[in-house]
Design an enzyme around this catalytic site. Structure first.
Site, PDB file in Angstrom:
ATOM      1  N   HIS A 169      83.880  78.344 -35.892  1.00 31.99           N
ATOM      2  CA  HIS A 169      84.544  77.190 -36.904  1.00 31.99           C
ATOM      3  C   HIS A 169      85.724  77.471 -37.249  1.00 31.99           C
ATOM      4  CE1 HIS A 169      80.516  75.111 -38.201  1.00 31.99           C
ATOM      5  NE2 HIS A 169      80.570  75.461 -36.906  1.00 31.99           N
ATOM      6  N   GLU A 228      88.141  77.252 -39.871  1.00 28.34           N
ATOM      7  CA  GLU A 228      88.108  78.103 -40.932  1.00 28.34           C
ATOM      8  C   GLU A 228      87.420  79.355 -41.072  1.00 28.34           C
ATOM      9  OE1 GLU A 228      86.350  75.575 -40.527  1.00 28.34           O
ATOM     10  OE2 GLU A 228      85.273  74.560 -42.251  1.00 28.34           O
ATOM     11  N   CYS A 248      80.533  77.701 -43.638  1.00 30.50           N
ATOM     12  CA  CYS A 248      82.160  78.150 -43.938  1.00 30.50           C
ATOM     13  C   CYS A 248      82.335  78.183 -45.424  1.00 30.50           C
ATOM     14  CB  CYS A 248      83.106  77.093 -43.323  1.00 30.50           C
ATOM     15  SG  CYS A 248      83.099  77.436 -41.459  1.00 30.50           S
ATOM     16  N   CYS A 250      81.645  73.201 -43.655  1.00 28.91           N
ATOM     17  CA  CYS A 250      80.006  73.179 -43.624  1.00 28.91           C
ATOM     18  C   CYS A 250      79.411  74.095 -44.601  1.00 28.91           C
ATOM     19  CB  CYS A 250      79.940  73.411 -42.134  1.00 28.91           C
ATOM     20  SG  CYS A 250      80.017  74.973 -41.557  1.00 28.91           S
TER      21      CYS A 250
HETATM   22 ZN   LIG Z   1      81.862  75.284 -40.724  1.00 25.10          ZN
END
Ligand SMILES: [Zn+2]
Length: 176
Positions: free
Chosen positions: A59, A61, A92, A89
């Site tokens: 992902h 980030e 993260c 999410c």
């Molecule tokens: Zn994420």
């Protein structure tokens, strides 16, 4: 503590995260981008690469934060601000919480997977030992327009591929 950002800086840094998101779209990845800022400077940037690397931790980030950890030689980033085009999410949000980032600026809400405001509120849960200042909806229309266009194109491509297959099957049938 992190240095407070001006409204112009916030717009600018989210623009850079959007720029990362566009790079993802160019190679067929879901367009999500992120930058980590410290002392008014971008220290790391990343975009979603989950499909290319077949790695669930790719992902935007998440990878931008890991890169910031490497650069700072520290798992703690108490002076950092994260900019990401889509609501983080739960994975993260967990890393944001673990690394003690103070401020998260995000673009579009993620109704189906958001771990910050939409489904869970991990960054502001007072049962945890660290809370994060959440700034939602920064340039959110651009972020969601990128996502919408991307998924529309995916559907279009799938439809075209199906049509091509049907035509090919028909032709093969005629040649029998
Ligand atoms: Zn994420």
């Amino acid at each position: 503590m992190s240095v407070p950002l001006t409204a112009n800086q916030i717009q600018y840094f989210m623009g850079e995260a959007l720029h990362e998101a566009r790079k993802a779209a160019l190679i067929g990845e879901v367009p999500i981008g992120a930058v980590v800022v410290q002392n008014g400077q971008i220290i790391s940037r990343a975009f979603n690469l989950r499909e290319h690397l077949q790695d669930g931790s790719q992902h935007a980030e998440y990878q931008a934060i890991l890169e910031a950890n490497r650069l700072q030689h520290s798992w703690r980033l108490p002076e950092a601000q994260l900019f990401v085009t889509l609501e983080p999410c739960i994975m993260c949000a967990g890393l944001i919480q673990q690394t003690r980032i103070t401020d998260v600026y995000y673009g579009a809400d993620d109704a189906k997977g958001g771990g910050v405001t939409s489904m869970y509120e991990l960054l502001t849960d007072e049962r945890l030992n660290h809370q994060v200042n959440v700034h939602a909806g920064v340039r959110d229309q651009e972020a969601s327009a990128l996502l919408k266009t991307f998924f529309k194109d995916v559907r279009k491509r799938k439809k075209a591929a199906k049509k091509a297959r049907q035509l090919a099957d028909k032709k093969a049938g005629q040649n029998l």
